[in-house]
Design a protein around this motif. Sequence first.
Motif, PDB file in Angstrom:
ATOM      1  N   LYS A  30     -44.022 -37.654  11.178  1.00 31.01           N
ATOM      2  CA  LYS A  30     -42.906 -37.315  10.499  1.00 31.01           C
ATOM      3  C   LYS A  30     -41.593 -38.210  11.081  1.00 31.01           C
ATOM      4  O   LYS A  30     -40.455 -37.661  10.364  1.00 31.01           O
ATOM      5  N   LEU A  31     -41.220 -37.322  12.417  1.00 28.05           N
ATOM      6  CA  LEU A  31     -39.992 -37.892  12.990  1.00 28.05           C
ATOM      7  C   LEU A  31     -40.029 -38.346  14.383  1.00 28.05           C
ATOM      8  O   LEU A  31     -40.836 -38.179  15.052  1.00 28.05           O
ATOM      9  N   ILE A  32     -39.390 -39.223  14.754  1.00 27.15           N
ATOM     10  CA  ILE A  32     -39.186 -39.733  16.566  1.00 27.15           C
ATOM     11  C   ILE A  32     -37.944 -39.704  16.564  1.00 27.15           C
ATOM     12  O   ILE A  32     -36.838 -39.943  15.722  1.00 27.15           O
ATOM     13  N   VAL A  33     -37.926 -39.276  17.929  1.00 31.42           N
ATOM     14  CA  VAL A  33     -36.272 -38.550  18.439  1.00 31.42           C
ATOM     15  C   VAL A  33     -36.869 -39.117  19.469  1.00 31.42           C
ATOM     16  O   VAL A  33     -37.123 -39.021  20.873  1.00 31.42           O
ATOM     17  N   GLU A  34     -35.407 -40.426  19.966  1.00 29.94           N
ATOM     18  CA  GLU A  34     -35.438 -40.563  21.217  1.00 29.94           C
ATOM     19  C   GLU A  34     -34.306 -40.010  22.486  1.00 29.94           C
ATOM     20  O   GLU A  34     -32.961 -40.163  21.619  1.00 29.94           O
ATOM     21  N   VAL A 330     -36.912 -28.911  22.466  1.00 32.78           N
ATOM     22  CA  VAL A 330     -37.963 -29.386  22.478  1.00 32.78           C
ATOM     23  C   VAL A 330     -38.959 -28.232  21.378  1.00 32.78           C
ATOM     24  O   VAL A 330     -39.884 -27.764  20.763  1.00 32.78           O
ATOM     25  N   LYS A 331     -38.309 -26.670  22.245  1.00 33.90           N
ATOM     26  CA  LYS A 331     -39.013 -25.475  21.479  1.00 33.90           C
ATOM     27  C   LYS A 331     -38.321 -25.693  19.545  1.00 33.90           C
ATOM     28  O   LYS A 331     -39.254 -25.598  18.941  1.00 33.90           O
ATOM     29  N   PHE A 332     -37.141 -25.804  19.193  1.00 34.65           N
ATOM     30  CA  PHE A 332     -36.920 -25.988  18.007  1.00 34.65           C
ATOM     31  C   PHE A 332     -37.031 -27.164  17.217  1.00 34.65           C
ATOM     32  O   PHE A 332     -37.577 -26.399  16.425  1.00 34.65           O
ATOM     33  N   LEU A 333     -37.277 -28.649  17.987  1.00 29.09           N
ATOM     34  CA  LEU A 333     -38.768 -29.331  17.062  1.00 29.09           C
ATOM     35  C   LEU A 333     -40.272 -28.937  16.943  1.00 29.09           C
ATOM     36  O   LEU A 333     -40.499 -29.050  16.174  1.00 29.09           O
ATOM     37  N   SER A 334     -40.728 -28.059  17.757  1.00 32.79           N
ATOM     38  CA  SER A 334     -42.097 -27.442  17.874  1.00 32.79           C
ATOM     39  C   SER A 334     -41.791 -26.625  16.796  1.00 32.79           C
ATOM     40  O   SER A 334     -42.878 -26.064  16.274  1.00 32.79           O
ATOM     41  N   ASP A 335     -41.133 -25.756  16.679  1.00 34.86           N
ATOM     42  CA  ASP A 335     -41.104 -24.796  16.127  1.00 34.86           C
ATOM     43  C   ASP A 335     -40.608 -24.858  14.561  1.00 34.86           C
ATOM     44  O   ASP A 335     -41.501 -24.440  12.691  1.00 34.86           O
ATOM     45  N   ASN A 336     -40.172 -26.205  13.980  1.00 36.01           N
ATOM     46  CA  ASN A 336     -39.451 -26.166  12.498  1.00 36.01           C
ATOM     47  C   ASN A 336     -40.067 -27.687  12.386  1.00 36.01           C
ATOM     48  O   ASN A 336     -39.557 -27.590  10.822  1.00 36.01           O
ATOM     49  N   ILE A 337     -40.648 -28.667  12.604  1.00 34.12           N
ATOM     50  CA  ILE A 337     -40.804 -29.634  12.521  1.00 34.12           C
ATOM     51  C   ILE A 337     -43.376 -29.805  12.965  1.00 34.12           C
ATOM     52  O   ILE A 337     -44.330 -29.955  12.263  1.00 34.12           O
ATOM     53  N   GLY A 338     -43.147 -28.983  14.365  1.00 32.70           N
ATOM     54  CA  GLY A 338     -44.370 -29.068  14.682  1.00 32.70           C
ATOM     55  C   GLY A 338     -44.758 -30.319  15.655  1.00 32.70           C
ATOM     56  O   GLY A 338     -44.213 -31.616  15.647  1.00 32.70           O
ATOM     57  N   LYS A 339     -44.691 -29.649  17.000  1.00 34.48           N
ATOM     58  CA  LYS A 339     -45.132 -30.669  18.465  1.00 34.48           C
ATOM     59  C   LYS A 339     -45.847 -32.040  17.824  1.00 34.48           C
ATOM     60  O   LYS A 339     -45.941 -32.809  17.905  1.00 34.48           O
ATOM     61  N   GLN A 340     -46.572 -31.661  16.739  1.00 38.55           N
ATOM     62  CA  GLN A 340     -47.769 -33.011  16.314  1.00 38.55           C
ATOM     63  C   GLN A 340     -47.149 -33.522  15.275  1.00 38.55           C
ATOM     64  O   GLN A 340     -48.001 -34.981  14.300  1.00 38.55           O
ATOM     65  N   ASN A 341     -46.325 -33.614  14.826  1.00 37.35           N
ATOM     66  CA  ASN A 341     -45.313 -34.271  13.520  1.00 37.35           C
ATOM     67  C   ASN A 341     -44.445 -35.021  14.286  1.00 37.35           C
ATOM     68  O   ASN A 341     -43.630 -35.690  13.888  1.00 37.35           O
ATOM     69  N   VAL A 342     -44.042 -35.042  16.129  1.00 36.88           N
ATOM     70  CA  VAL A 342     -42.729 -35.315  16.474  1.00 36.88           C
ATOM     71  C   VAL A 342     -43.045 -36.539  17.739  1.00 36.88           C
ATOM     72  O   VAL A 342     -43.800 -35.697  18.363  1.00 36.88           O
ATOM     73  N   LEU A 343     -42.749 -37.244  18.210  1.00 36.54           N
ATOM     74  CA  LEU A 343     -43.053 -38.055  18.314  1.00 36.54           C
ATOM     75  C   LEU A 343     -41.186 -38.378  19.933  1.00 36.54           C
ATOM     76  O   LEU A 343     -40.794 -38.970  19.152  1.00 36.54           O
ATOM     77  N   VAL A 344     -41.684 -37.538  20.746  1.00 37.04           N
ATOM     78  CA  VAL A 344     -40.608 -38.020  21.654  1.00 37.04           C
ATOM     79  C   VAL A 344     -40.580 -39.040  22.718  1.00 37.04           C
ATOM     80  O   VAL A 344     -41.449 -38.669  23.606  1.00 37.04           O
TER      81      VAL A 344
END
Length: 542
Positions: A30-34, A330-344
């Motif tokens: 859902k979100l890619i964070v470069e 990383v914690k923000f992304l995991s808590d609010n979007i989900g690690k499984q939905n974010v590619l870092v």
Amino acid sequence: MQKIAAALAALLIASCSFGQGRAIPSERPKLIVEIVVTQMRYDYLQRYFGNFSDNGFRVLLEEGAVCKNAKYNYSFTQSAPGLATIATGTNPSTHGVVGDMWYIPLTDQNVKAVQDSKTEGVGGFGDLGKVSPRNLLAGTLADEIKMANKNSKVIGVAMEPTSAVFLAGHSADAAYWFDPSTGKFMTSSYYMPSLPKWVDEFNQKKFPDIYIYNKWGLTKPLNKYISSKENFDTTAKPLLTNPDNGLGSMLKSKSRPTYEKLMDTPYGNNLTKDFAIAAIVNEGLGKDDATDLLTITLDANKHIGQKYGPTSIEMEDTYYRLDEEIAHLVKFLSDNIGKQNVLVVLTSDNGVANAPKFIEKSKIPAGHFEPNRNLMLLKIFLNATYGRGEWIKAYHQKQIYLNHTLIEDSKINLAEMQTKVANFMKQFSGVAQAIPASVLEYTSFTDGIMQKMQNSFYAQRSGDVVINLQPGWVDSDEVVTSSNSPYSYDTHVPLIWYGWKIKRESISSKVDPADIAPTIANLLDISWSNAATGEPIKELVR
């Protein structure tokens, strides 16, 4: 710091509607964070690993896919070419960004990489707003994401305009950077006529004022630091051993506040991360099934490294502080979007050479190339050979630009003069190669240093003679050291993949940061950027 924590807590509360999402990874992230950490050598991760926390870089290294042999394949490893290569998936010889700045003979102008006189600043002042990605001659991954799904959002965030603009590409919804004269984030009319309400509100919180009055002190006991206690700069005084190193004095001493020195401290990275989180929350990034892209460039590391040196305590402490910011993000992304939905994806625009003074202590050959003195001698030589005239128009980071108009009017063969200049420059200490443009333009090299120099060459923008220094040598200027060579300390950078469908693994095969864009495009099952020459990393797309 308490005010900042409270403000960020409010942002987190406001974003709770995102939810953690499904436990099973979505079909596409859902979100890619470069994340690009400027001037970050690969060996920093190993050097400081023992002092990292459990939740920052360690999480990425221990739960992600780590490419241990990621190296740029061109010579002039400056910031703008690196960012452009990550964005496009190809080398400067194709995307055209040959340096942070270059000279254009037809217009007799020195041009910064993102300079665009057709645009104006939005939310800021001066030339800092006259920027766009128009000098980038190739399409980007971000452009393909936008074309693949009109609902996808692309936003670039950085302290410097070049960092925000190139990674966000031509079709971005927005790119934001910091105006040090006002202490506010701004953009360009290329993207929008006025700042969104949320950006104005962020600016009104005046986070820079809070950061700039903080002291930058050691985060750990001095005996825990592994870096040299010596300072190898000839101008900057050690900061972290100074008992009164607050930054607020620079505001008090000026009638108009300036925030430029934020870039010389880790707080520049803190501010960038704060703004990135605000962008995620207020733009709803990662909220639907259309893949969004957020690029975050952490520019402060480059400035700190150049001022104090890569082996300084200041540089080491910067990474410990950045470790905390990575953990928070990383914690923000995991808590609010989900690690499984974010590619870092975390990497760097280039590495950096050790300060020559540091290398020389180990009896390793090193030194400073002195362009001003050497170019003066070159001018004397050309005047003696061809008659008095302004034969040299510009010099930018190992590229010599000749006066084509004068050469043509004098009926001198350009290739012949290029060769004479190259041969003359080879006489100076520290010069390994000096190559005429005519050789790079009409000869094909398939490996080694010459191939890297050719991969940095774009005829309409590169110099008439390009120089490569010997290992350990850097241009002599106001910084301790710099990056701009084909050697491993400048080309070898971290490349870590984390989150969505990424398995823990160590990848030892040789990869290129130009492979990032094709790899992500392959994972998204979309078209590659139009000029991409990199290849998908096979361990990630199998």
